[in-house]
Enzyme design. Structure first.
Site, short mmCIF file in Angstrom:
data_model
loop_
_atom_site.label_atom_id
_atom_site.label_comp_id
_atom_site.label_asym_id
_atom_site.label_seq_id
_atom_site.Cartn_x
_atom_site.Cartn_y
_atom_site.Cartn_z
N CYS A 17 -31.89 -6.28 16.20
CA CYS A 17 -30.52 -5.75 16.03
C CYS A 17 -30.50 -5.38 14.54
O CYS A 17 -29.89 -4.21 14.26
CB CYS A 17 -29.61 -6.88 16.24
SG CYS A 17 -29.39 -7.45 17.67
N ASP A 39 -47.71 -9.71 -24.72
CA ASP A 39 -47.24 -9.65 -26.01
C ASP A 39 -47.73 -10.92 -26.87
O ASP A 39 -48.26 -11.93 -26.18
CB ASP A 39 -45.74 -9.44 -26.05
CG ASP A 39 -45.03 -9.62 -27.41
OD1 ASP A 39 -45.56 -9.12 -28.25
OD2 ASP A 39 -44.11 -10.38 -27.56
N ASP A 44 -40.01 -5.20 -26.18
CA ASP A 44 -41.13 -5.24 -24.89
C ASP A 44 -40.46 -4.58 -23.82
O ASP A 44 -41.12 -4.50 -22.83
CB ASP A 44 -41.52 -6.71 -24.51
CG ASP A 44 -42.24 -7.46 -25.75
OD1 ASP A 44 -43.20 -6.86 -26.15
OD2 ASP A 44 -42.09 -8.45 -25.72
#
Length: 699
Positions: free
Chosen positions: A20, A410, A597
């Site tokens: 469904c 980083d 970043d």
């Protein structure tokens, strides 16, 4: 119905299985909807990119498929309209029909009694499966109900003709018709309950929103629900109670268990002015707090929405299963037709045997297992990761995690803590102890994170106490002071002053503008950073350091961690450009925490942001580590690997089952009743394997 940020939410009842959900999903895709999420277990349907004025037309289209669109979640179906009741009624009539094969009761062998017992079951099946089948064919999206309805109707009509033609028991298969319908209902009931278990992690989080709160109003304590709170309300929280909403502590002290948000097992100490998160548990102490973020602005709400949105994003591996499922029903009907034609006209088997083989072929096939293979595994995988403080924003991310070849990090705040220690002090014509005492005294006037770190490390020398009559801190430069004798002091960035010493030092200490010491700071490596880098290397994943910090600091950090590839002093634009070049060598993840970043996190194949990151970094990333623990990256990779393995296992079973079962049914080795039972349990095997992911030990 809700409309927010271009996304529409509907409460759709009447869905009884994944087929469904697939029908509604296909309908919305044909209408141009994006970010589609359909969950038949919770009656939720979400999508975007359809204008608000076209929503009524879409609602009518969904209702034309045989489902009901409610105004809100309170309009969910009751037990009296539920699939559970239909199953129980059908079972009540099917048991005596089925038992006549084992118990010799003459009345049960009477064809008219069998017709009377079978008719209610068939009528329920007619209105349930039949209407769904007709609607799906009308909308050119045939679903599994077409197969169920065709099989049960063939058995019923054949039996009725046999009864009124007085052809005998060999032409009566009422028990086959009733058993097919009842077993499919049973399969749907079990499937819905099992799928509900795959979303248990999400439901556990939702429960945390429904808590009581003690509101302080004119020195009176009033107990209300968290939903009734407003920003600015003052609340009292006692030990053992859940914190009802996000807020700040006004007074008091306590220990808070934030494991349901971050996965951190140890309680965290909280004092005045500290922030607390709604849904977390105050294990010890008593606090008075002010509500700051409620409803959709709360951390818990945003986490829940992230998980819900993620469940709607399909991994690429699911597209193959969806394509096969789209053509599955017409293929099975064709196979069933040829089964009857070959067995009756060519093999010249009896009519009833040929019909039973054709019916078994229809009933044994199971497209639902293909549809369940991926979403159930994704739901469990996302839920388990969320309980460990790892938010994965999409099923597609899980597949991307397994393909990563490079990890870009980083430095500050990601691989290092941001807490600085003094690595070395070089003095010029003054004793080390005096220099350390001057530094400690000057830094005591600052609340900068570096100043706090230095104060922890250095002690003032009482015998060299300086009385400052004037102290001035200039942001971005340093601290400047004058003592009672008129001498000037400064501790500042090594770039500031008559001469730039930044190639050797981070800070310089001066007296009367003469440099008396150069200070080298060292950022502390985060716990588990070195082990994570080694783990990536063992998995043949290349670690890379990409930072805006100075060359010496980046190279020193990389050397300590064992990272060979290092980029330093890069702006956000340069980071983005370098990442684009790195990606050419293979799928790449980026781990960061700052605003600088964010562009790189977005551009990476998988962006990973820390939980204490800036808001923009979290929004840019595909994965958020709420507990800020680097070990979570290892857990993330393992969870992605095991979730993808579960998806592949599920798809293998779904395809293998149909490839084996359909020929067996066509050859007459599986009767219709056994075929219906096999079909029901095929779904459960797929769901069971997904649920197993909740408990399996991940190594």
């Amino acid at each position: 119905m809700k409309e927010s940020n271009g996304q529409t939410e509907l409460n759709v009842t009447g869905m009884h299985c994944t087929n469904c959900a697939i029908s509604i999903h296909k309908y919305l895709e044909n209408k141009g909807a994006k970010n589609i999420y359909v969950d038949f277990a919770s009656d939720e349907v979400k999508f975007s990119d359809i204008p608000l004025d076209q929503i009524p037309q879409v609602v009518k289209g969904i209702e034309s498929l045989g489902y009901q669109v409610g105004k809100d979640k309170e309009s969910k179906s009751t037990f009296w309209s539920s699939i559970e009741l239909k199953f129980l009624v059908c079972l009540l009539f099917t048991i005596p029909l089925w038992s006549h094969m084992f118990i010799h009761v003459p009345l049960l062998h009477d064809p008219y009694v069998q017709l009377a017992l079978c008719s209610p079951v068939y009528i329920i099946g007619l209105f349930y499966f039949g209407l769904s089948a007709f609607r799906s064919l009308w909308n050119k999206m045939p679903n599994m109900d077409v197969l169920i309805f065709m099989g049960s109707t063939a058995a019923f009509i054949y039996s009725v003709i046999g009864t009124y033609s007085k052809l005998g028991h060999d032409y009566q298969f009422y028990e086959t018709c009733a058993t097919i319908i009842t077993l499919v209902f049973l399969g749907n009931v079990l499937e819905k309950r099992a799928v509900t278990k795959t979303t248990s992690a999400l439901k556990d989080l939702i429960k945390y929103q429904d808590v009581k709160a003690i509101k302080i109003d004119e020195d009176q304590e009033i107990e209300i629900t968290a939903k009734e709170l407003k920003a600015g309300d003052v609340l009292k929280v006692n030990a053992g109670n859940q914190i009802p909403v996000d807020g700040d502590i006004l007074e008091g002290h306590g220990w808070v268990d934030e494991s349901m948000i971050t996965g951190e097992s140890l309680p965290i100490e909280k004092n005045k002015y500290d922030a607390v998160i709604g849904g977390t548990l105050l294990t010890d102490g008593n606090i008075r707090m002010i509500a700051t973020k409620i409803g959709s602005k709360s951390v818990l709400y945003q986490i829940i929405q992230l998980i819900k949105d993620a469940q709607g994003k399909k991994p690429p591996i699911q597209k193959f299963g969806d394509k096969v499922a789209a053509y599955f029903v017409p293929i099975v009907i064709t196979i069933s037709f040829f089964t009857f034609f070959i067995t009756y006209f060519i093999a010249q088997l009896p009519l009833q045997q040929s019909l039973m083989n054709a019916i078994a072929t229809l009933v044994v096939s199971c497209p639902c297992a293909m549809g369940l293979a991926t979403p159930t595994a994704v739901m469990v995988g996302l839920g388990r990761a969320a309980k460990q403080g790892i938010l994965i924003k999409g099923g597609s991310t899980i597949e991307e995690l397994s393909e990563l070849k490079q990890f870009v990090f980083d430095k500050t705040g990601t691989l290092t803590t941001g807490d600085f220690n003094i690595k070395a002090i070089q003095t010029f014509g003054i004793e080390q102890s005096q220099v350390e005492s001057i530094i400690a005294q000057l830094e005591s006037y600052s609340n900068h994170p570096i100043a706090r770190s230095i104060r922890k490390q250095l002690q003032e020398v009482k015998s060299y106490r300086i009385i400052f009559k004037e102290v001035n801190e200039i942001r971005g430069q340093g601290i400047f002071a004058v003592d009672t004798n008129g001498n000037s002091y400064s501790i500042c960035n090594a770039k500031i002053g008559k001469k730039d010493y930044s190639d050797r030092y981070d800070l310089t200490l001066t007296i009367n503008e003469v440099v008396i010491a150069g200070i080298v700071l060292e950022d502390q490596i985060k716990p588990y950073a070195k082990e994570l880098i080694q783990y990536l290397k063992d998995k043949n994943i290349r670690p890379i350091l990409l930072s805006g910090d100075r060359q010496s600091k980046c190279e020193r950090t990389a050397q300590r961690l064992g990272i060979a590839d290092v980029y330093w002093e890069k702006s956000p634009e340069e980071k983005l450009s370098i990442l684009s070049q790195i990606k050419k060598n293979g799928p790449t993840a980026m781990v960061g925490d700052g605003i600088n970043d964010a562009p790189a996190l977005t551009a990476a194949d998988v962006g990973i942001s820390l939980g204490d990151s800036t808001h923009i970094a979290i929004q840019s990333a595909k994965v958020v580590l709420l507990n800020n623990d680097l070990k979570s990256i290892e857990k993330l990779l393992k969870m992605g690997q095991h979730t993808l393995l579960t998806i592949k296992q599920n798809l293998f079973w779904a395809f293998a089952y149909n490839i084996v079962a359909i020929p067996l049914a066509a050859a007459g080795l599986l009767g219709p009743m056994l075929a219906a039972l096999s079909m029901a349990f095929s779904d459960l095997i797929v769901i069971g394997n997904s649920i197993r992911l909740r408990f399996k030990k991940i190594k």
